[in-house]
Design a protein around this motif. Structure first.
Motif, PDB file in Angstrom:
ATOM      1  N   SER A 148     -17.939 -57.126  54.277  1.00 56.98           N
ATOM      2  CA  SER A 148     -18.858 -58.008  53.559  1.00 56.98           C
ATOM      3  C   SER A 148     -19.036 -57.597  52.104  1.00 56.98           C
ATOM      4  N   ALA A 149     -18.655 -56.362  51.764  1.00 56.58           N
ATOM      5  CA  ALA A 149     -18.796 -55.870  50.385  1.00 56.58           C
ATOM      6  C   ALA A 149     -17.698 -56.393  49.467  1.00 56.58           C
ATOM      7  N   VAL A 150     -16.672 -57.021  50.028  1.00 55.39           N
ATOM      8  CA  VAL A 150     -15.529 -57.506  49.252  1.00 55.39           C
ATOM      9  C   VAL A 150     -15.709 -58.985  48.928  1.00 55.39           C
ATOM     10  N   ILE A 157     -22.779 -51.475  46.336  1.00 57.81           N
ATOM     11  CA  ILE A 157     -22.241 -50.229  46.906  1.00 57.81           C
ATOM     12  C   ILE A 157     -22.254 -49.088  45.893  1.00 57.81           C
ATOM     13  N   LEU A 158     -22.644 -49.399  44.640  1.00 56.53           N
ATOM     14  CA  LEU A 158     -22.691 -48.356  43.608  1.00 56.53           C
ATOM     15  C   LEU A 158     -24.060 -47.695  43.505  1.00 56.53           C
ATOM     16  N   MET A 171      -9.565 -51.135  44.736  1.00 54.36           N
ATOM     17  CA  MET A 171     -11.010 -51.361  44.776  1.00 54.36           C
ATOM     18  C   MET A 171     -11.429 -52.062  46.070  1.00 54.36           C
ATOM     19  N   THR A 172     -10.569 -52.922  46.580  1.00 52.80           N
ATOM     20  CA  THR A 172     -10.840 -53.591  47.863  1.00 52.80           C
ATOM     21  C   THR A 172     -10.913 -52.557  48.985  1.00 52.80           C
ATOM     22  N   GLY A 173      -9.956 -51.632  49.000  1.00 46.30           N
ATOM     23  CA  GLY A 173      -9.966 -50.572  50.011  1.00 46.30           C
ATOM     24  C   GLY A 173     -11.226 -49.728  49.932  1.00 46.30           C
ATOM     25  N   PHE A 174     -11.624 -49.381  48.703  1.00 38.74           N
ATOM     26  CA  PHE A 174     -12.857 -48.612  48.500  1.00 38.74           C
ATOM     27  C   PHE A 174     -14.068 -49.393  48.987  1.00 38.74           C
ATOM     28  N   GLY A 175     -14.105 -50.697  48.657  1.00 39.04           N
ATOM     29  CA  GLY A 175     -15.231 -51.542  49.063  1.00 39.04           C
ATOM     30  C   GLY A 175     -15.377 -51.619  50.570  1.00 39.04           C
ATOM     31  N   ILE A 176     -14.254 -51.760  51.268  1.00 40.04           N
ATOM     32  CA  ILE A 176     -14.289 -51.831  52.735  1.00 40.04           C
ATOM     33  C   ILE A 176     -14.810 -50.526  53.332  1.00 40.04           C
TER      34      ILE A 176
END
Length: 410
Positions: free
Chosen positions: A132-134, A79-80, A121-126
């Motif tokens: 699936s990004a977490v 995601i980066l 970071m979990t919130g950002f990933g979602i």
């Protein structure tokens, strides 16, 4: 992105990063100094001064000069690939985690700043890549630490304090017994401290000693420092019998508390400076790698932020951990510090998830239970545990909201 916009984003990053560092100091200082203050080994003013200086030294001289782009591997690095997305994510994670820790500090309750960053970071990933990004396995490890850290520490603190009572406090010549056994307790504390520096800090990673070599060094230093400590105690406490045992452990406890403060600066500064380094790197280069170099001035900046938090609000959580769960003496306080340091070292070496905050609370609970259930304020303990459970989801939800706002603005 225009130059003016780049510097605007960087300034916002500095503000958010300093705010997070401030909150680390305000909340996590209790991990190192609460038991010493609660046991009257040092005053709260002395604790704030000592912890402030040692956190800066730990951040600058022992803190890592390289940080993982994604703290704790909680979300996929894929995601980066979009620098704009990574920038917004780092900003939202910083502010969301800082807001939750700030709220917990206002309520005078100790929470894990690392878990706050993980939740953010979990919130950002979602928001950036979906569920699936977490890495949900890593998140499961965080949940496990709510149980592992306090129980490990509780047992060690309970056993250590019972051993001190049986071997020293219950004896007629308690002070003489304490002096005779002081090299053992000093040596044990030094053994854990040395191993912790070799295994748990960026300095230890740089030295890259094998486990056997590290154990031998720690053992040699522990033996030498144990007997040196006994000699110093003999000179300091000559002729003192009344409350002499507590005075012995008061001196030892000050040393263990200083170690935790130094290690806190080395390890926890990354919770604030890690995301800030990502922002700094993105603005300066326009891209991001799996690992990002951290300039020395950013480590110093984080250390100053932690010190400011300690000075301005550190007393709140220190009072809860040091005074409101159970009554602490120097022997109990030493047991708490030893248990917390040993738990963090052993659990992390075994690959188990661990939190210094949770270990410190478990240690205080352990010495309280050594005097019976009536010696523990379970109302405060349950409040603390509720906030532990809320840390990850609250930080995640806040991060998601901030992410959408920043996505609209930037």
């Amino acid at each position: 992105m225009l130059v003016a916009e780049e510097y605007f984003v960087l300034i916002i990053g500095y503000v958010f990063g300093f705010y997070m560092a401030w909150n680390i100091g305000a909340n996590d200082v209790a991990n190192s100094m609460a038991s010493a203050v609660g046991a009257k080994a040092i005053t709260i003013r002395q604790a704030i001064f000592i912890a402030g200086i040692l956190n800066i030294l730990g951040a600058v001289f022992i803190g890592s000069h390289v940080t993982d782009t994604i703290r704790k591997g909680i979300v996929s690095t894929e995601i980066l690939t979009d620098p704009h997305m990574a920038l917004i994510g780092a900003l939202s994670a910083l502010l969301a985690s800082a807001l939750w820790v700030s709220f917990a500090t206002w309520k005078s309750l100790p929470v894990s700043t690392t878990h706050a960053i993980v939740g953010a970071m979990t919130g950002f990933g979602i928001m950036a890549g979906g569920f699936s990004a977490v890495n949900w396995g890593k998140l499961g490890g965080v949940v496990l630490s709510w149980v592992i850290s306090p129980i490990f520490s509780l047992v060690i603190a309970f056993v250590m304090f019972k051993a001190i009572v049986r071997l020293i406090l219950s004896r007629k010549a308690a002070f003489d017994c304490g002096m005779r056994l002081s090299p053992v307790f000093i040596g044990m504390a030094c053994f854990v401290v040395v191993l912790s520096f070799l295994f748990k800090t960026p300095l230890g990673t740089t030295l890259a000693l094998s486990d056997t070599t590290a154990l031998l060094w720690a053992l040699a230093l522990a033996v030498g420092l144990g007997f040196l400590g006994k000699w110093l105690l003999g000179r300091l406490l000559w002729g003192q019998v009344e409350d002499g045992v507590e005075e012995i452990f008061r001196r030892i406890q000050i040393g263990t508390s200083c170690y935790v403060a130094l290690a806190q600066g080395a390890n926890d500064v990354a919770n604030a400076i890690g995301p800030l380094a990502v922002i700094y790197f993105l603005v300066k280069t326009g891209g991001v790698a799996a690992e990002v170099p951290v300039p020395l001035f950013l480590l110093f900046f984080g250390g100053i932020g932690i010190a400011c938090g300690i000075g301005m609000a550190g007393h709140r959580v220190m009072d809860t951990l040091g005074n409101k769960i159970t009554t602490l003496t120097n022997t109990r306080g030493f047991s708490v510090d030893f248990a917390a340091a040993t738990t963090v070292l052993a659990a992390s070496k075994m690959g188990l998830p661990v939190s210094t905050t949770h270990a410190a609370v478990g240690g205080v609970l352990g010495v309280g239970l050594a005097h019976g259930f009536e010696a523990v304020n379970f109302t405060i303990v349950f409040q603390i545990m509720i906030y532990w459970v809320l840390t990850v989801p609250a930080s995640a939800l806040t991060s998601m909201v901030i992410f959408k706002i920043l996505e609209f603005i930037i």
